[in-house]
Enzyme design. Structure first.
Site, PDB file in Angstrom:
ATOM      1  N   LYS A 137      25.246  40.035  20.293  1.00  0.00           N
ATOM      2  CA  LYS A 137      24.450  40.019  21.521  1.00  0.00           C
ATOM      3  C   LYS A 137      23.655  38.730  21.546  1.00  0.00           C
ATOM      4  O   LYS A 137      23.359  38.148  20.489  1.00  0.00           O
ATOM      5  CB  LYS A 137      23.490  41.215  21.569  1.00  0.00           C
ATOM      6  CG  LYS A 137      23.116  41.646  22.980  1.00  0.00           C
ATOM      7  CD  LYS A 137      24.244  42.377  23.667  1.00  0.00           C
ATOM      8  CE  LYS A 137      23.815  42.896  25.040  1.00  0.00           C
ATOM      9  NZ  LYS A 137      24.884  43.693  25.663  1.00  0.00           N
ATOM     10  N   ASP A 177      25.232  40.348  30.940  1.00  0.00           N
ATOM     11  CA  ASP A 177      24.373  41.510  30.713  1.00  0.00           C
ATOM     12  C   ASP A 177      23.266  41.388  31.764  1.00  0.00           C
ATOM     13  O   ASP A 177      23.454  40.722  32.787  1.00  0.00           O
ATOM     14  CB  ASP A 177      23.820  41.503  29.272  1.00  0.00           C
ATOM     15  CG  ASP A 177      23.137  42.814  28.889  1.00  0.00           C
ATOM     16  OD1 ASP A 177      23.851  43.792  28.615  1.00  0.00           O
ATOM     17  OD2 ASP A 177      21.898  42.866  28.878  1.00  0.00           O
TER      18      ASP A 177
END
Length: 457
Positions: A137, A177
């Site tokens: 991430k 995201d």
């Protein structure tokens, strides 16, 4: 930590508790990461009872330490020629199953703890898809809201100027995201191509369809969430037909969860944004929500200007006071606490499934499980987005595109398989029906076996 193999519950619990205590000492300033780790640790005692070799190989300590954490400065100029400085991150947690894979988040709340928790969750989520992708991430505390296209482009170019050296189609494949959509991915990809002098389409996913992107990617997390719930309902001979649904959030996940739930005959009566929530007793008009959010980028409260029978309430958490059969939290982490869970329970909720990452805290999860609520945890229920990103990688590798129907069919099959694997693991390890335990264990065992297979490194 050196531990003898004994294969009993006491030794398993001693090992797990010992690793968690060490984790708390090392990461005392990272509450989100510790919360994510604890939720998984609570599922693992029966695994270590049946697999004492995992203790010998110290699998848990290895699995909770990321391969690397990359932090860097991002310097860019705004439209007034003022120099701005943000912090960028990439947490590459595990590539045991495949190349690192996970989104980029641009939001003021981004910090190392949130990046680590998201990357840790991503390892398990990606493993559950059955596709060869690891977990990572990244992102920045940059806030794209209120910025011009030129400012966003310059920031993305500055961000990629550092990130490019850490990624690649067979190394690490970022996606979008929160705060990062097809526009931002396009700017990032353009800068990557400029620096690398190569058109490596597989280095980023979430690209615009027609320019390396996959159809269904925008819809995938929301659609996948509903497909997962559909499997949960099928097991109790129920469907979405005529069910009342509350969905928090109004971004891509929420919008397309609403769309698919409505397609299946549900009545969605509420959604929200960070300011507050709307309630429409006649059912949410999704075209209006799309106009507000996707076209005008406005606040959800303007929905009541179009629908006089709808109401708007300040404060997004109150949305969980609305009676419903199915609750789909799709906004952000820890949006459902114990009190909200008990309110949902008192108002007759039957199913809760997570579209956001870790939207229910541990107390809320326990309330749902202890009262027999069908509960779909995020790492299983919201895996549709990353699954479709992996399908985009496959299309990029083969230099071709699948139709919307082809991708959607593959997505449905993946979500069904995630449900089946989670359900089977829960049964095998003594917690039938508990998809939290089942999804945690199904993913953990695959990564653990991979770590043993590849040796100590």
């Amino acid at each position: 930590m050196t531990t003898q193999i004994t294969g009993n519950k006491a030794s398993a619990e001693t090992y797990i508790n010992g690793v968690f205590e060490q984790l708390k000492v090392k990461n005392a300033h990272q509450p989100e990461f510790l919360q994510a780790a604890e939720e998984i640790f609570l599922s693992l005692t029966p695994v270590f009872e049946q697999h004492p070799e995992y203790i010998q190989h110290n699998i848990l300590s290895r699995m909770v330490e990321p391969d690397r954490i990359i932090s860097f400065r991002v310097t860019w100029q705004d439209d007034y020629n003022q120099v701005q400085v943000n912090r960028g991150y990439r947490v590459q947690f595990s590539n045991v199953v495949g190349p690192y894979k996970g989104g980029l988040r641009f939001h003021p709340s981004v910090n190392e703890s949130i990046m680590k928790f998201l990357a840790f969750e991503q390892v398990f989520k990606n493993t559950l898809t059955g596709l060869p992708i690891g977990g990572a991430k990244g992102g920045s505390d940059f806030n794209p809201k209120g910025k011009s296209n030129s400012e966003i482009m310059r920031f993305c170019q500055a961000f990629m100027t550092e990130l490019y050296r850490h990624i690649g189609a067979d190394v690490d494949v970022p996606a979008g995201d929160m705060g990062v959509g097809a526009r931002e991915i396009g700017y990032l990809f353009g800068q990557y191509k400029r620096i690398r002098n190569a058109h490596e389409a597989g280095v980023l996913t979430g690209k615009t369809p027609g320019y390396g992107g996959s159809l269904v990617r925008k819809e995938a997390t929301g659609y996948g969430l509903v497909y997962f719930v559909e499997e949960m309902l099928r097991d109790i001979n129920e469907t979405f037909l005529n069910k009342t649904v509350v969905v928090s959030g109004s971004g891509n996940v929420a919008i397309y969860a609403i769309e698919k739930a409505q397609d299946l005959g549900a009545k969605v009566v509420a959604c929200s944004d960070s300011n507050g929530y709307i309630f429409d007793p006649e059912g949410i008009d999704l075209n209006i929500v799309k106009e507000i959010k996707e076209v005008k980028s406005d606040r959800i409260q303007t929905y009541v200007d179009y629908r006089p029978n709808a109401t708007y309430t300040e404060g997004f958490q109150g949305i969980w006071s609305i009676p419903c059969d199915i609750a789909l939290p799709c906004a952000t982490q820890n949006e459902i606490d114990g009190d909200s869970a008990r309110t949902l329970l008192a108002n007759g909720v039957k199913v809760v499934a997570e579209g956001a990452n870790m939207p229910s805290n541990l107390e809320a999860i326990n309330v749902f499980l202890e009262n027999g609520i069908l509960f779909g945890p995020a790492k299983a229920a919201n895996a549709g987005g990353v699954a479709t990103s992996a399908l985009e990688m496959a299309q990029n590798s083969g230099r071709y595109y699948w139709t919307f129907e082809e991708v959607d069919e593959k997505l449905q099959e993946i979500m069904k398989n995630i449900y089946v694997k989670s359900k089977e693991a829960a049964f095998k390890y003594g917690s039938p029906g508990n998809l939290v335990v089942g999804s945690n264990i199904a993913a953990f065992v695959k990564v653990a076996d991979g770590l043993i297979t590849e040796g100590v490194y």
